[in-house]
Design a protein around this motif. Structure first.
Motif, mmCIF file in Angstrom:
data_model
loop_
_atom_site.group_PDB
_atom_site.id
_atom_site.type_symbol
_atom_site.label_atom_id
_atom_site.label_comp_id
_atom_site.label_asym_id
_atom_site.label_seq_id
_atom_site.Cartn_x
_atom_site.Cartn_y
_atom_site.Cartn_z
ATOM 1 N N ALA A 78 45.894 7.548 53.016
ATOM 2 C CA ALA A 78 45.230 7.373 54.299
ATOM 3 C C ALA A 78 44.747 5.930 54.390
ATOM 4 C CB ALA A 78 44.049 8.332 54.431
ATOM 5 N N ARG A 79 44.996 5.327 55.543
ATOM 6 C CA ARG A 79 44.564 3.948 55.774
ATOM 7 C C ARG A 79 43.815 3.861 57.097
ATOM 8 N NH1 ARG A 79 49.884 0.200 54.385
ATOM 9 N NH2 ARG A 79 50.139 0.830 52.196
ATOM 10 N N ASP A 80 42.597 3.298 57.035
ATOM 11 C CA ASP A 80 41.794 3.058 58.234
ATOM 12 C C ASP A 80 41.741 4.309 59.108
ATOM 13 O OD1 ASP A 80 40.231 1.540 59.984
ATOM 14 O OD2 ASP A 80 41.966 0.894 61.162
ATOM 15 N N LEU A 81 41.528 5.449 58.467
ATOM 16 C CA LEU A 81 41.687 6.737 59.138
ATOM 17 C C LEU A 81 40.446 7.096 59.954
ATOM 18 C CD1 LEU A 81 43.590 9.210 59.384
ATOM 19 C CD2 LEU A 81 42.328 10.222 57.473
ATOM 20 N N ARG A 82 40.707 7.450 61.210
ATOM 21 C CA ARG A 82 39.653 7.977 62.082
ATOM 22 C C ARG A 82 40.176 9.255 62.702
ATOM 23 N NH1 ARG A 82 37.754 5.291 67.770
ATOM 24 N NH2 ARG A 82 36.218 6.856 68.391
ATOM 25 N N VAL A 83 39.416 10.328 62.559
ATOM 26 C CA VAL A 83 39.802 11.620 63.120
ATOM 27 C C VAL A 83 38.669 12.119 64.009
ATOM 28 C CG1 VAL A 83 40.310 14.044 62.614
ATOM 29 C CG2 VAL A 83 41.311 12.231 61.205
ATOM 30 N N ARG A 84 39.038 12.569 65.193
ATOM 31 C CA ARG A 84 38.059 13.102 66.140
ATOM 32 C C ARG A 84 38.400 14.544 66.446
ATOM 33 N NH1 ARG A 84 35.849 10.069 71.443
ATOM 34 N NH2 ARG A 84 34.658 9.094 69.763
ATOM 35 N N THR A 132 35.724 8.527 59.671
ATOM 36 C CA THR A 132 35.677 7.154 60.167
ATOM 37 C C THR A 132 36.005 6.187 59.033
ATOM 38 O OG1 THR A 132 33.921 7.791 61.723
ATOM 39 C CG2 THR A 132 34.270 5.432 61.359
ATOM 40 N N ASP A 133 36.982 5.319 59.288
ATOM 41 C CA ASP A 133 37.317 4.227 58.362
ATOM 42 C C ASP A 133 37.605 4.723 56.946
ATOM 43 O OD1 ASP A 133 36.873 2.427 60.450
ATOM 44 O OD2 ASP A 133 34.763 2.176 59.929
ATOM 45 N N GLY A 142 48.956 16.243 57.092
ATOM 46 C CA GLY A 142 49.684 16.003 58.327
ATOM 47 C C GLY A 142 49.404 17.034 59.388
ATOM 48 N N ASP A 143 48.365 17.846 59.208
ATOM 49 C CA ASP A 143 48.050 18.914 60.149
ATOM 50 C C ASP A 143 47.062 18.489 61.230
ATOM 51 O OD1 ASP A 143 49.709 20.668 58.816
ATOM 52 O OD2 ASP A 143 48.119 21.451 57.526
ATOM 53 N N VAL A 144 46.334 17.400 60.995
ATOM 54 C CA VAL A 144 45.372 16.897 61.972
ATOM 55 C C VAL A 144 45.746 15.458 62.307
ATOM 56 C CG1 VAL A 144 42.955 16.297 62.392
ATOM 57 C CG2 VAL A 144 43.506 18.392 61.160
ATOM 58 N N PRO A 145 46.085 15.173 63.554
ATOM 59 C CA PRO A 145 46.503 13.811 63.904
ATOM 60 C C PRO A 145 45.306 12.867 63.991
ATOM 61 C CG PRO A 145 46.519 15.195 65.857
ATOM 62 C CD PRO A 145 46.215 16.100 64.708
ATOM 63 N N PRO A 146 45.425 11.668 63.466
ATOM 64 C CA PRO A 146 44.335 10.693 63.596
ATOM 65 C C PRO A 146 44.345 10.034 64.965
ATOM 66 C CG PRO A 146 46.150 9.725 62.359
ATOM 67 C CD PRO A 146 46.539 11.155 62.640
ATOM 68 N N VAL A 147 43.171 9.575 65.389
ATOM 69 C CA VAL A 147 43.120 8.769 66.607
ATOM 70 C C VAL A 147 43.271 7.290 66.280
ATOM 71 C CG1 VAL A 147 41.738 10.450 67.859
ATOM 72 C CG2 VAL A 147 40.594 8.677 66.535
ATOM 73 N N ARG A 148 43.139 6.973 65.000
ATOM 74 C CA ARG A 148 43.373 5.607 64.540
ATOM 75 C C ARG A 148 43.761 5.663 63.073
ATOM 76 N NH1 ARG A 148 38.287 2.230 64.696
ATOM 77 N NH2 ARG A 148 38.084 2.913 62.531
ATOM 78 N N GLY A 149 44.548 4.689 62.655
ATOM 79 C CA GLY A 149 44.970 4.638 61.266
ATOM 80 C C GLY A 149 46.212 5.476 61.027
ATOM 81 N N ARG A 161 55.254 8.079 57.196
ATOM 82 C CA ARG A 161 54.201 8.630 58.046
ATOM 83 C C ARG A 161 54.338 10.136 58.154
ATOM 84 N NH1 ARG A 161 52.264 7.341 63.310
ATOM 85 N NH2 ARG A 161 54.288 8.123 63.988
ATOM 86 N N ALA A 162 53.226 10.842 57.975
ATOM 87 C CA ALA A 162 53.272 12.302 57.980
ATOM 88 C C ALA A 162 53.865 12.825 59.280
ATOM 89 C CB ALA A 162 51.870 12.870 57.769
ATOM 90 N N ALA A 163 53.551 12.166 60.399
ATOM 91 C CA ALA A 163 54.044 12.624 61.687
ATOM 92 C C ALA A 163 55.551 12.455 61.839
ATOM 93 C CB ALA A 163 53.332 11.871 62.811
ATOM 94 N N ASP A 164 56.159 11.643 60.981
ATOM 95 C CA ASP A 164 57.604 11.396 61.084
ATOM 96 C C ASP A 164 58.434 12.433 60.330
ATOM 97 O OD1 ASP A 164 57.117 9.217 62.666
ATOM 98 O OD2 ASP A 164 57.260 7.752 61.032
ATOM 99 N N TRP A 165 57.795 13.234 59.492
ATOM 100 C CA TRP A 165 58.508 14.324 58.827
ATOM 101 C C TRP A 165 58.590 15.520 59.771
ATOM 102 C CZ3 TRP A 165 60.935 13.148 54.535
ATOM 103 C CH2 TRP A 165 60.387 12.266 53.609
ATOM 104 N N SER A 166 59.693 16.228 59.741
ATOM 105 C CA SER A 166 59.723 17.519 60.425
ATOM 106 C C SER A 166 58.892 18.508 59.615
ATOM 107 C CB SER A 166 61.162 18.029 60.544
ATOM 108 O OG SER A 166 61.677 18.371 59.264
ATOM 109 N N ALA A 167 58.490 19.601 60.239
ATOM 110 C CA ALA A 167 57.699 20.611 59.528
ATOM 111 C C ALA A 167 58.437 21.141 58.298
ATOM 112 C CB ALA A 167 57.318 21.744 60.476
ATOM 113 N N PRO A 168 59.729 21.453 58.389
ATOM 114 C CA PRO A 168 60.434 21.922 57.184
ATOM 115 C C PRO A 168 60.501 20.867 56.083
ATOM 116 C CG PRO A 168 61.641 22.551 59.151
ATOM 117 C CD PRO A 168 60.576 21.593 59.586
#
Length: 274
Positions: free
Chosen positions: A21-27, A35-36, A66-73, A81-88
């Motif tokens: 995780a880098r510069d991760l912010r989750v809301r 934060t950060d 990869g189950d919760v998307p960040p708003v930053r980072g 990137r976790a979002a670039d993998w398909s679920a399988p």
């Protein structure tokens, strides 16, 4: 269109970064929960996430999965990137134990554990014998074989927790993300689960475990990330992170840390002035 499962990841080498995780912010809703946050998870280690209730430990675990998307980072799993993998594809690379596993249908214990083999259903290199062996070994390791035929809904809280862990182990992903796996367990099975975490790390996997018992974290984790109010306030070995001053400040409770009389570990307890 259903995306293919893809190839199994190569076995990681010791020290390989399996999640980052880098510069991760989750809301969540209107509130910043993380934060950060910067954190690296490496093959061959048990990383414990510790901190008071509401510190963001479970959310951080979900973000690493990869189950919760960040708003930053960014969050990376196996260098991508976790979002670039398909679920399988992601299911072949990381396995997740949620905090409160629940099922709506009357599956047996063995059927629940066998669900961990779903990512290999389209893998021509996996045989039914491979699935049977993985399921049997996972049930034996978590000591649920004796009630393999019982419905999951009839189990005690501790039995459910061990069955859910067996499903994760049967998945045989190189990155294990476990949210409070010892919460419903008795003393013996708490130790069993943390020993399993260490054995998976020794075999080359990376294990991230949310744990409230600081004594267990001190005994079994290679590294600790201590969270407070959505931020990582310290990372390092248990000896580096678990100081009386820092723990007392983070938990808003006086804490005492003692050297273990027989091992090189630490004993951690709230200070009681009786």
């Amino acid at each position: 269109m259903i995306r293919p499962y893809g190839r199994r990841p190569r076995p990681p080498a010791p020290g390989d970064i399996l999640a980052e995780a880098r510069d991760l912010r989750v809301r969540l809703g209107a509130r910043d929960v993380l934060t950060d946050v910067a954190l690296t998870v490496r093959a061959g280690e048990v990383l414990a996430l510790a901190g008071p209730n509401g510190a963001g430990k479970s959310t951080l675990l979900s973000a690493l999965a990869g189950d919760v998307p960040p708003v930053r980072g960014t969050v990376s799993v196996h260098g991508r990137r976790a979002a670039d993998w398909s679920a399988p594809e992601l299911a072949l690379r990381r396995a997740v134990l949620p905090q409160a596993p629940a099922l709506s249908f009357p599956f047996t214990v063995e059927e629940v554990v066998r669900m961990g083999r779903a990512p290999y259903a389209a893998d021509p290199a996996t045989t039914p014998a491979d699935d049977d062996r993985a399921v049997a070994e996972a049930m034996a390791a978590t000591e649920v074989t004796a009630f393999a035929a019982r419905p999951f809904s009839t189990l005690s809280g501790g039995e459910r927790a061990r069955t859910a862990l067996a499903r994760v182990l049967a998945q045989r992903a190189p990155l294990l993300l476990l949210d409070e796996p010892t919460a419903a367990l008795d003393l013996r099975h708490q130790e069993l689960v943390l020993r399993l975490c260490r054995s998976r790390a020794l075999a080359g996997d990376a294990v991230v475990v949310v744990v409230h018992d600081l004594g267990l974290a001190a005994a079994y984790a290679h590294r600790v990330a201590l969270l407070r109010a959505g931020r990582v306030v310290a990372t390092g070995t248990p000896a580096e992170v678990f100081s009386e001053r820092l723990l007392s400040d983070v938990y808003d409770q006086p804490v005492e840390v003692f050297p273990h009389p027989r091992t090189d570990g630490l004993l951690i307890a709230p200070r009681r002035d009786l």
